[in-house]
Design an enzyme around this catalytic site. Sequence first.
Site, PDB file in Angstrom:
ATOM      1  N   GLN A  93       0.377   4.154  20.972  1.00 41.63           N
ATOM      2  CA  GLN A  93       0.487   4.750  19.636  1.00 41.63           C
ATOM      3  C   GLN A  93      -0.646   5.754  19.439  1.00 41.63           C
ATOM      4  O   GLN A  93      -1.734   5.569  19.965  1.00 41.63           O
ATOM      5  CB  GLN A  93       0.480   3.677  18.547  1.00 41.63           C
ATOM      6  CG  GLN A  93      -0.787   2.868  18.400  1.00 41.63           C
ATOM      7  CD  GLN A  93      -0.840   1.647  19.296  1.00 41.63           C
ATOM      8  OE1 GLN A  93      -0.379   1.670  20.427  1.00 41.63           O
ATOM      9  NE2 GLN A  93      -1.436   0.569  18.787  1.00 41.63           N
TER      10      GLN A  93
ATOM     11  N   TYR B  47       0.830  -1.210   0.000  1.00 39.03           N
ATOM     12  CA  TYR B  47       0.000   0.000   0.000  1.00 39.03           C
ATOM     13  C   TYR B  47       0.866   1.262   0.000  1.00 39.03           C
ATOM     14  O   TYR B  47       0.656   2.177  -0.803  1.00 39.03           O
ATOM     15  CB  TYR B  47      -0.920  -0.007   1.218  1.00 39.03           C
ATOM     16  CG  TYR B  47      -1.882   1.159   1.280  1.00 39.03           C
ATOM     17  CD1 TYR B  47      -2.860   1.343   0.313  1.00 39.03           C
ATOM     18  CD2 TYR B  47      -1.828   2.065   2.338  1.00 39.03           C
ATOM     19  CE1 TYR B  47      -3.748   2.405   0.385  1.00 39.03           C
ATOM     20  CE2 TYR B  47      -2.713   3.128   2.414  1.00 39.03           C
ATOM     21  CZ  TYR B  47      -3.672   3.298   1.443  1.00 39.03           C
ATOM     22  OH  TYR B  47      -4.548   4.355   1.509  1.00 39.03           O
TER      23      TYR B  47
ATOM     24  N   PRO C  96       2.456   2.212  12.699  1.00 41.84           N
ATOM     25  CA  PRO C  96       3.002   3.536  13.037  1.00 41.84           C
ATOM     26  C   PRO C  96       2.782   3.880  14.505  1.00 41.84           C
ATOM     27  O   PRO C  96       1.690   3.694  15.045  1.00 41.84           O
ATOM     28  CB  PRO C  96       2.216   4.483  12.121  1.00 41.84           C
ATOM     29  CG  PRO C  96       1.708   3.630  11.019  1.00 41.84           C
ATOM     30  CD  PRO C  96       1.460   2.288  11.626  1.00 41.84           C
TER      31      PRO C  96
END
Length: 321
Positions: A221, A157, A284
């Site tokens: 996160q 992606y 992430p």
Amino acid sequence: MSNKIKRPAATQPTSVVTGAAGFLGSHLVDLLLRRGHRVIGIDNFVTGTVDNIAHLGGNPGFKFIEQDVTEFLFLDAPVQYVWHFASPASPIDYLELPIQTLKVGSLGTHKALGLAKNKGARFLLASTSEIYGDPLVHPQPEDYWGNVNPIGPRGCYDEAKRFAEALTMAYHQEHGVETRIVRIFNTYGPRMRLNDGRVVPAFISQALKHRPLTVFGRGRQTRSFCYVSDLIEGIYRLMLSAYHQPVNLGNPAEMSVLEFAREIIRATGARSRIVFRPLPKDDPRQRRPDITRARGLLGWAPKVPLADGLVKTIEYFRRRI
């Protein structure tokens, strides 16, 4: 170069939207029709659904073509705008469809740009915050090049979108196509799929069933959540601007995933608890847009508070569970 927003010509413009049956694409179609565009929607229903555009049946301003955008796009009509939104966009989808994801980002973008070039139309690429990978700069400005693992699970992606941006710029520079690039950060709202796999539908669907909410890692996160109507308004303004470099669109209000899970439990009134699972590879750690460019160029910033957006989104999900 002037950054003044250009308005459509007095004659009714025609817009082509690839990925028109998807979450974002269908909301874009609705906005374009409200703004007086004729719209030609293209989708092959790999991740989109006819439910997202069923309300447009019989609308004389909307035409739908079921087609894979990696194939040649032939339209025997003038076109002023091409909005390229076709692509799997959730981890569940692109992990199951890595080759199709790479093909729509490369071949699909090539075909959509070719259509824009042939018609003399302006082109907008729906890119992504995944361009920045697991960022080492926070928040992420458009001039940050990113920290991406090209062969990791997200690589299909991330690299598809990075290639799509490079191809878009090449068409701008070599062929003089008027191009726009939007980097979309986490967006939520009605028409997301229950099994989408992204954090908003995952948490809401779990909460509405009073099941445990699955938080990866320790939930430290961070993410930022932009309501869909805000995002689509920003994208429309970008297309009508005179700016061809990438522009971030998203909500700079940042919160941890654990905080967000607690917010979903509160908003739904769920009896759910929170469970923790191992953090996926290359997930992430921080994700927050720097929207200085969007504020200055487009006069844009998100307006819908998270609590208000969640009410509408949760109600949509309630009707489908």
